[in-house]
Motif scaffolding. Structure first.
Motif, PDB file in Angstrom:
ATOM      1  N   TYR A 161       2.516   1.703  -3.238  1.00 18.77           N
ATOM      2  CA  TYR A 161       1.126   2.243  -4.155  1.00 18.77           C
ATOM      3  C   TYR A 161       0.993   3.121  -4.304  1.00 18.77           C
ATOM      4  O   TYR A 161       0.866   4.088  -5.140  1.00 18.77           O
ATOM      5  CB  TYR A 161       0.747   1.918  -4.118  1.00 18.77           C
ATOM      6  CG  TYR A 161      -0.212  -0.158  -4.646  1.00 18.77           C
ATOM      7  CD1 TYR A 161       1.312  -0.577  -4.817  1.00 18.77           C
ATOM      8  CD2 TYR A 161      -0.780  -0.691  -4.062  1.00 18.77           C
ATOM      9  CE1 TYR A 161       0.883  -2.393  -4.960  1.00 18.77           C
ATOM     10  CE2 TYR A 161      -0.870  -2.770  -3.858  1.00 18.77           C
ATOM     11  CZ  TYR A 161       0.830  -2.939  -4.584  1.00 18.77           C
ATOM     12  OH  TYR A 161       0.832  -4.439  -4.365  1.00 18.77           O
ATOM     13  N   GLU A 162       1.356   3.878  -3.007  1.00 21.78           N
ATOM     14  CA  GLU A 162       1.124   5.361  -3.277  1.00 21.78           C
ATOM     15  C   GLU A 162       1.912   6.545  -3.302  1.00 21.78           C
ATOM     16  O   GLU A 162       1.949   7.148  -4.792  1.00 21.78           O
ATOM     17  CB  GLU A 162       0.906   5.870  -1.375  1.00 21.78           C
ATOM     18  CG  GLU A 162       0.181   7.201  -1.096  1.00 21.78           C
ATOM     19  CD  GLU A 162      -0.376   7.352   0.136  1.00 21.78           C
ATOM     20  OE1 GLU A 162      -0.291   8.694   0.533  1.00 21.78           O
ATOM     21  OE2 GLU A 162      -0.217   6.662   1.495  1.00 21.78           O
TER      22      GLU A 162
ATOM     23  N   GLU B  47      -2.280   4.158  -6.581  1.00 22.75           N
ATOM     24  CA  GLU B  47      -2.839   3.705  -5.511  1.00 22.75           C
ATOM     25  C   GLU B  47      -4.491   3.241  -5.965  1.00 22.75           C
ATOM     26  O   GLU B  47      -5.290   2.332  -4.900  1.00 22.75           O
ATOM     27  CB  GLU B  47      -3.795   4.776  -4.504  1.00 22.75           C
ATOM     28  CG  GLU B  47      -1.992   5.842  -3.852  1.00 22.75           C
ATOM     29  CD  GLU B  47      -2.645   6.875  -4.632  1.00 22.75           C
ATOM     30  OE1 GLU B  47      -2.445   7.701  -3.940  1.00 22.75           O
ATOM     31  OE2 GLU B  47      -2.392   6.549  -6.417  1.00 22.75           O
ATOM     32  N   ASP B  48      -4.976   2.817  -6.531  1.00 21.18           N
ATOM     33  CA  ASP B  48      -5.726   1.712  -7.729  1.00 21.18           C
ATOM     34  C   ASP B  48      -6.166   1.150  -7.150  1.00 21.18           C
ATOM     35  O   ASP B  48      -6.767  -0.680  -7.366  1.00 21.18           O
ATOM     36  CB  ASP B  48      -6.592   2.601  -8.943  1.00 21.18           C
ATOM     37  CG  ASP B  48      -5.319   2.541 -10.195  1.00 21.18           C
ATOM     38  OD1 ASP B  48      -4.320   2.508  -9.367  1.00 21.18           O
ATOM     39  OD2 ASP B  48      -5.719   2.576 -10.787  1.00 21.18           O
TER      40      ASP B  48
ATOM     41  N   GLY C 219       1.816   7.001  -6.498  1.00 18.85           N
ATOM     42  CA  GLY C 219       0.549   7.256  -7.488  1.00 18.85           C
ATOM     43  C   GLY C 219       0.308   6.087  -8.283  1.00 18.85           C
ATOM     44  O   GLY C 219      -1.004   6.551  -9.372  1.00 18.85           O
TER      45      GLY C 219
ATOM     46  N   LYS D  53       1.074  -1.458  -0.330  1.00 19.01           N
ATOM     47  CA  LYS D  53       0.400  -0.442  -0.233  1.00 19.01           C
ATOM     48  C   LYS D  53       0.847   1.005   0.030  1.00 19.01           C
ATOM     49  O   LYS D  53       0.885   1.844  -1.017  1.00 19.01           O
ATOM     50  CB  LYS D  53      -0.916   0.156   1.442  1.00 19.01           C
ATOM     51  CG  LYS D  53      -1.830  -1.386   1.816  1.00 19.01           C
ATOM     52  CD  LYS D  53      -3.220  -0.971   2.266  1.00 19.01           C
ATOM     53  CE  LYS D  53      -4.047  -2.026   2.411  1.00 19.01           C
ATOM     54  NZ  LYS D  53      -4.601  -1.921   3.778  1.00 19.01           N
ATOM     55  N   GLU D  54       1.769   1.446   0.812  1.00 14.75           N
ATOM     56  CA  GLU D  54       2.579   2.578   0.512  1.00 14.75           C
ATOM     57  C   GLU D  54       3.633   2.810  -0.258  1.00 14.75           C
ATOM     58  O   GLU D  54       3.719   3.946  -0.901  1.00 14.75           O
ATOM     59  CB  GLU D  54       3.919   1.904   2.222  1.00 14.75           C
ATOM     60  CG  GLU D  54       4.359   3.174   2.718  1.00 14.75           C
ATOM     61  CD  GLU D  54       5.132   2.831   3.746  1.00 14.75           C
ATOM     62  OE1 GLU D  54       5.943   3.527   4.608  1.00 14.75           O
ATOM     63  OE2 GLU D  54       5.640   1.610   3.603  1.00 14.75           O
TER      64      GLU D  54
END
Length: 273
Positions: A183-184, A189-190, A187, A180-181
């Motif tokens: 992916y954020e 996050e989907d 850019g 998750k970290e």
């Protein structure tokens, strides 16, 4: 959660073999060093007797020296970061940590990760070979499933290559947290991610299934992957001499090998239905 660290000095030829053997007993993160490897295992999976028996088996074949120590959670990030350096794949993909300088302009893709103790930083041959195979496949508008995502690096690569729908999962809660970290940070996050195994996922067909795990899990789970894949299956995490076994199980489940690559005896294979 704390970790145990195995600091192993051994000939490079045997180091690669021991990475696979150590993965079988629960070690999931590895750092190369000049004269061997440093391997990490979560405290709850560590069985000292199993590790000693494994190393004793190789001690009769090659000179080795090792030490085992406990690494507390608050200290391992600093240790891991100190051993992390940027890598490149095929002159096209630049993988770095958030504290490194940006990629040179010659690279078409940059992936930034927080280098925690999840497997799949790109340093190991299996991860870099999976990325190399991804580069050769049209991802635009496709759906992708990343099995045992680790750092999420293959899922991120899929999105950068134009995939429209990417789902990932891992059995390790730390990998989910790290994914998750990352992916954020990139850019994307989907990308969806959850904790579990292939058998806990809701069955849905994907254009591309990615699985960089290990030989035994692949042999067990390829029949499950067949339920999710409608076209491509990319696998790695095994040696070149294991290709025949992997191919046999894949063919029994409707796949045909279309490409294989290898580096330092580690293999990666593309199958299609």
């Amino acid at each position: 959660m704390d970790f145990f660290e195995l600091d192993l000095s051994i000939d490079a030829d045997f180091a690669e073999i021991l990475v696979a053997e150590l993965a079988e007993v629960g070690f999931d993160s590895f750092v190369d060093k000049e004269d061997g490897i440093i391997a990490y295992i979560p405290e709850e999976l560590f069985q000292e007797q199993d590790v000693k028996l494994l190393l004793e088996k190789y001690a009769s074949k090659v000179s080795l020296h090792y030490s085992i120590s406990k690494v507390e959670r608050q200290n391992w990030n600093k240790e891991w970061e100190s051993n992390f350096h940027p890598i490149e794949v095929d002159g096209k993909v630049y993988i770095r940590a958030s504290f490194h300088d940006p990629a040179p302009s010659s690279y078409s893709h940059e992936i930034i990760i927080v280098p925690k103790m999840s497997f799949g930083t790109g340093h190991h041959e299996t991860t870099s070979q999976m990325i190399a195979l991804q580069l050769d496949i049209d991802h635009k508008g496709k759906s992708v499933l990343d099995v045992g995502t680790g750092t999420g690096i293959l899922a991120i690569m899929a999105k950068q290559l134009g995939a429209a729908d990417v789902h990932s999962f891992d059995i390790d809660e730390w990998s989910v947290e790290n994914g998750k970290e990352n992916y954020e940070l990139n850019g994307v996050e989907d990308i969806t991610i959850d904790q579990g195994t292939i058998r806990t996922q809701n069955i849905k067909e994907y254009d591309i299934v990615l699985a960089n795990i290990n030989r035994n899990i692949l042999l067990d789970e390829i029949p499950e992957y067949a339920k999710f894949s409608k076209d491509y299956l990319l696998v790695s995490g095994f040696y070149t001499h294991d290709i025949q076994d992997i191919e046999r199980v894949a063919e029994e489940n409707g796949f045909k090998k279309v490409k294989e690559i290898s580096k330092n005896n580690w293999a990666a294979v593309v199958f299609r239905k």
